[in-house]
Design an enzyme around this catalytic site. Structure first.
Site: not given
Ligand SMILES: Cc1ncc(COP(=O)(O)O)c(C=O)c1O
Length: 384
Positions: A51, A103
């Site tokens: 871990r 996002y």
């Molecule tokens: C700009 C951005 N940040 C963070 C993430 C989150 O990543 P994950 O899907 O690997 O958890 C995404 C996922 O689409 C993303 O597009």
């Protein structure tokens, strides 16, 4: 010459990796073990438990750090796991300044998880760095930016924001997922933390979900390592191996993504069915001059709105693609098409997202590295 001082393509292939000392294996072995034999109780010199540390993951973390010109790398079991670890640096009462286009999962963890723990978020238009100034007070501990943003490709001036955060002793964390380290290195522009959804361009083959944090500061690394080990969102060695393999072609793939992205953007710009187009390579894209300064090229992400289309018509078009696949995610070798309001950004309230143009007729394209003629023909038929 230290491998970490080498140029991008050499680092992508070699950084953090030496032939295996036992066998000479050129590829870092998959150390598929949860635990390690220790010489004596209390001897903390070697590996103890996966871990916290695993040799395959460590090779990947060193490679990721080298690509972002950072001292330390930490791999997480998803991009959201990495974001979660940054948020755990905060205390109830702290304030965070972030952008108004993010996002959807980042918006969701901020508003649905961390607001509950007494952290306050300001979602701002970050097109000008000085916009953050009036929101800074003694409780402001973190500025979190994404650039280019998902999905409207807003460009945020990392260096401009970093000047303000440094002067006010606030951490700046940059989600560099859309650009990838090939196109943009936020650490060189003053960021304290770089975050990646490794799932996307870095992994590159739509076969792994993973995240990463990159930092330079020793104390910050210690704090984040503590959270990483204590909370345990660390990826397994198989996934670390797959990403190590994927990274070896990151520079080659990114060149092809940028080339195809530019061709697709040019094709759609004059298409009669397209209303708005978001791609930072256009001279009339907001903050195009900032993009030119802080990015090496403009990437393979292109968002569009369909002229006069309601939700049903947008769904109809999104379902007609034959080479682009209708799917969440981005950054893989295969082209994907996404409908943000029903997929990746479904957790953002309609009135919030519509303020920044995330409307029901918006489609986001992750332009892959297939033959450009096939991609353009697919767009033509789907939009006809
Ligand atoms: C700009 C951005 N940040 C963070 C993430 C989150 O990543 P994950 O899907 O690997 O958890 C995404 C996922 O689409 C993303 O597009």
């Amino acid at each position: 010459m230290m491998k970490d001082n080498m140029k991008f393509a050499t680092k992508a292939i070699h950084a953090g990796q030496e032939p295996d000392p036992t066998t000479g294996a050129v590829m870092t072995p998959i150390y598929q073990t949860s635990t390690y034999a220790q010489k004596a109780p209390g001897d903390h010199k070697g590996f103890e438990y996966s871990r916290g540390t695993n040799p395959t993951r460590q090779a990947l973390e060193a490679c990721l750090a080298a690509l972002e010109n950072a001292k330390y790398g930490l791999a997480f079991s998803s991009g959201m796991g990495a974001t979660d670890a940054v948020m755990k640096l905060l205390q109830p009462g702290d304030e965070v300044i972030t952008g108004n286009d993010l996002y959807g999962g980042s918006y969701r963890i901020f508003t649905k998880i961390y607001m509950k723990y007494g952290i306050k978020f300001h979602f701002l238009d970050l097109s000008k760095p000085e916009n953050i100034e009036q929101y800074i007070n003694e409780k402001t501990k973190l500025v979190w930016i994404e650039t280019p943003t998902n999905p409207t490709m807003q460009i945020i001036d990392i260096e401009g924001i970093a000047k303000i955060t440094k002067a006010n002793n606030i951490l700046l964390s940059v989600d560099n997922t859309f650009a990838s380290p090939y196109l943009q290195n936020p650490m060189d522009l003053g960021a304290d933390i770089v975050m990646h959804s490794v799932t996307k361009y870095i992994g590159g083959h739509s076969d792994v979900v993973m995240g990463a944090l990159l930092v330079n500061d020793d104390e910050l690394y210690k704090q984040l390592w503590f959270i990483y080990n204590a909370c345990g969102a660390t990826p397994g060695p198989q996934d670390a191996f797959l990403v190590l393999r994927g990274i070896k072609t990151l520079h080659l793939r990114m060149k092809a993504h940028c080339e195809n992205g530019a061709r697709v953007a040019a094709f759609l710009k004059t298409h009669p069915k397209i209303d708005k187009i978001y791609w930072p390579g256009f001279e009339d894209h907001p903050n195009h001059d900032v993009a030119k300064r802080q990015m090496r090229d403009f990437g393979g992400m292109v968002s569009i709105t369909i002229k006069d289309a309601d939700l049903q018509e947008t769904y109809r078009i999104a379902s007609r693609f034959k080479v682009f696949t209708l799917a969440e995610s981005l950054g893989g070798v295969e082209s994907l098409i996404n409908h943000p309001t029903s997929m990746t950004h479904g957790s953002i309230p309609k009135d919030e997202r519509e303020k920044v143009g995330v409307t029901d007729n918006l489609l986001r394209l992750s332009v892959g590295v297939e033959d450009i003629e096939d991609l353009l023909a697919d767009l033509e038929q789907a939009l006809s």
